[in-house]
Design a protein around this motif. Structure first.
Motif, PDB file in Angstrom:
ATOM      1  N   UNK A 210       0.803  -1.222   0.000  1.00  0.00           N
ATOM      2  CA  UNK A 210       0.000   0.000   0.000  1.00  0.00           C
ATOM      3  C   UNK A 210       0.838   1.275   0.000  1.00  0.00           C
ATOM      4  N   UNK A 211       2.153   1.143   0.154  1.00  0.00           N
ATOM      5  CA  UNK A 211       2.995   2.327   0.273  1.00  0.00           C
ATOM      6  C   UNK A 211       3.765   2.557  -1.026  1.00  0.00           C
TER       7      UNK A 211
ATOM      8  N   UNK B 164      13.837  -3.982   0.967  1.00  0.00           N
ATOM      9  CA  UNK B 164      13.019  -2.872   0.496  1.00  0.00           C
ATOM     10  C   UNK B 164      13.920  -1.725   0.085  1.00  0.00           C
ATOM     11  N   UNK B 165      13.453  -0.924  -0.873  1.00  0.00           N
ATOM     12  CA  UNK B 165      14.105   0.343  -1.191  1.00  0.00           C
ATOM     13  C   UNK B 165      13.148   1.467  -0.834  1.00  0.00           C
ATOM     14  N   UNK B 166      13.582   2.340   0.073  1.00  0.00           N
ATOM     15  CA  UNK B 166      12.754   3.475   0.481  1.00  0.00           C
ATOM     16  C   UNK B 166      12.892   4.601  -0.537  1.00  0.00           C
TER      17      UNK B 166
ATOM     18  N   UNK C 112      14.021   8.956   4.640  1.00  0.00           N
ATOM     19  CA  UNK C 112      12.892   8.074   4.955  1.00  0.00           C
ATOM     20  C   UNK C 112      13.390   6.734   5.493  1.00  0.00           C
ATOM     21  N   UNK C 113      14.442   6.163   4.838  1.00  0.00           N
ATOM     22  CA  UNK C 113      15.010   4.907   5.319  1.00  0.00           C
ATOM     23  C   UNK C 113      15.510   5.048   6.747  1.00  0.00           C
TER      24      UNK C 113
ATOM     25  N   UNK D 228      22.574   1.905  -1.512  1.00  0.00           N
ATOM     26  CA  UNK D 228      22.989   1.708  -0.121  1.00  0.00           C
ATOM     27  C   UNK D 228      22.256   2.625   0.838  1.00  0.00           C
ATOM     28  N   UNK D 229      22.002   3.873   0.430  1.00  0.00           N
ATOM     29  CA  UNK D 229      21.392   4.832   1.344  1.00  0.00           C
ATOM     30  C   UNK D 229      19.891   4.628   1.511  1.00  0.00           C
ATOM     31  N   UNK D 230      19.278   3.798   0.650  1.00  0.00           N
ATOM     32  CA  UNK D 230      17.826   3.594   0.733  1.00  0.00           C
ATOM     33  C   UNK D 230      17.423   2.178   1.109  1.00  0.00           C
ATOM     34  N   UNK D 231      18.390   1.239   1.179  1.00  0.00           N
ATOM     35  CA  UNK D 231      18.053  -0.151   1.446  1.00  0.00           C
ATOM     36  C   UNK D 231      17.659  -0.373   2.900  1.00  0.00           C
ATOM     37  N   UNK D 232      16.591  -1.117   3.085  1.00  0.00           N
ATOM     38  CA  UNK D 232      16.127  -1.522   4.410  1.00  0.00           C
ATOM     39  C   UNK D 232      15.734  -2.991   4.313  1.00  0.00           C
TER      40      UNK D 232
END
Length: 390
Positions: free
Chosen positions: A272-273, A295-297, A302-303, A348-352
């Protein structure tokens, strides 16, 4: 929640009754670590390509620094190739730029269970280039899916089929094995009754410390560093101790039989996001059994906000390596970069990543989804997910 979930790692079975898995078309060499397996593969390639005086190996610009450790040990110069900003696979256009007459090998990393495109990589490299398929973050469900001349697996802590140590190198049957050369390069394991008892005690302690109420205290001990990404030189190549090897079959079978309902729940709850991209959905045709849910934010900020809240609630989230490979301390002076790696930096900066191990319950997943709803609803970003093309 009381306590803290580990980011990865199932309970380790101590059943020693099952036979070792077989790998049709490959010869197995059991070693003390996945890093040692990588290094032995590189030494084997170097021996066959003795005509190249300054051999190089291509590595992804976002990866574990152990890849560099293995290359340094083997005497191969690591050359970094960028990955996609939305995909962990190698940037194929930059792959051709990274290759040269000195390139003897390339590492194809199967990231958390998302397979690399080995056929495409092979088509962008000289025919004499060997491919090392790095399966340290996954374990092949079938030998038919293996494509590298060499295949590496790891059985360390937090790996798919962990025995708290050990690695595996598979060498394609079409390649010479050089038994005498192997004997000189691989030290025998230090097996004894004391080592067996000590290893079994470590396994029982590991299984105990996986409990959230104990793991949270372990994480807070100042002399314990769990999950730190750092360069560590490889000292030698040793054979796999029998105490680890005896547990491979039962833990491999346990991992390959593990129910994947957690992956489906994450996909359903997070769809849903629109600012959060599920890599397993984007790369669905390459996605196998996942070690963690990636996930990629939408942005680094945000991450970081999501990671902070998930960590505060003890929900087992992780940012993996957090930096491109060249930015990890101790790595920069050991690698060559023929091009910049903006894709790796952005990735790398957005991976969760979210936990998928047996300790994760439906309640944990619901709590994780609630954190996403709270964080992203405040930004007005809930809605249908938008899956970009790879």
């Amino acid at each position: 929640m009381i306590g803290e979930l580990p980011p990865a790692g199932n309970r380790i079975s101590t059943d020693i009754r099952l036979p070792l898995p077989e790998f049709r078309g490959y010869r197995p060499i059991w070693l003390a670590s996945g890093t040692a397996a990588l290094a032995l593969a590189m030494l084997h390639i170097k021996r066959q390509r003795s005509d190249v005086t300054q051999p190089e190996i291509i590595l992804p610009a976002y990866a574990c620094p152990d890849l560099v450790s293995a290359a340094v040990y083997a005497g191969l110069r690591p050359v970094l190739c960028d990955i996609g900003s939305e995909d962990p696979g190698l940037n194929l256009a930059q792959l051709e730029e990274a290759a040269s007459e000195n390139t003897v090998a390339a590492i194809a990393v199967n990231f958390l269970g998302i397979q690399e495109r080995i056929d495409s990589i092979r088509s962008h490299l000289p025919a004499s280039t060997a491919i090392i398929e790095d399966n340290a973050q996954c374990f092949p469900e079938s030998v038919d899916c293996l494509k590298g001349e060499y295949v590496v697996a790891s059985f360390g802590r937090g790996k798919p089929a962990s025995t708290l140590g050990g690695g595996l190198l598979l060498v394609n049957d079409d390649l010479p094995l050089f038994p005498d050369w192997l004997y000189r390069n691989v030290k025998p394991a230090a097996d004894s009754i004391g080592n067996w008892a000590g290893h079994r005690g470590k396994v029982h302690l590991y299984n105990l410390l996986r409990h959230p109420r104990l793991y949270c205290w372990l994480r807070r001990m100042p002399f314990v560093s769990l999950g730190d990404t750092r360069y560590k030189a490889l000292a030698d190549i040793q054979a796999m101790p029998e105490s680890c090897k005896s547990l491979v079959a039962s833990n491999t079978a346990s991992y390959l039989g593990f129910d994947r309902w957690r992956e489906k729940q994450y996909r359903d709850l997070l769809s849903e996001f629109r600012s959060v991209r599920c890599l397993s959905s984007q790369a669905a045709e390459r996605c196998g059994r996942l070690l963690r849910f990636p996930l990629l934010c939408g942005s680094a900020a945000e991450r970081d906000e999501l990671l902070a809240e998930l960590s505060a609630k003890g929900l087992g989230a992780s940012a993996m390596y957090q930096k491109p490979l060249a930015a990890i301390p101790g790595v920069a002076d050991k690698v060559r970069r023929r091009n910049h790696a903006p894709g790796a930096a952005r990735f790398a900066e957005r991976l969760l990543t979210l936990p998928l191990h047996s300790g994760v319950t439906q309640r944990h997943i619901a709590d994780i989804a609630a954190v996403f709803r709270g964080q992203l609803a405040r930004k007005g970003e809930s809605g249908a997910v938008e899956m970009g093309s790879l």
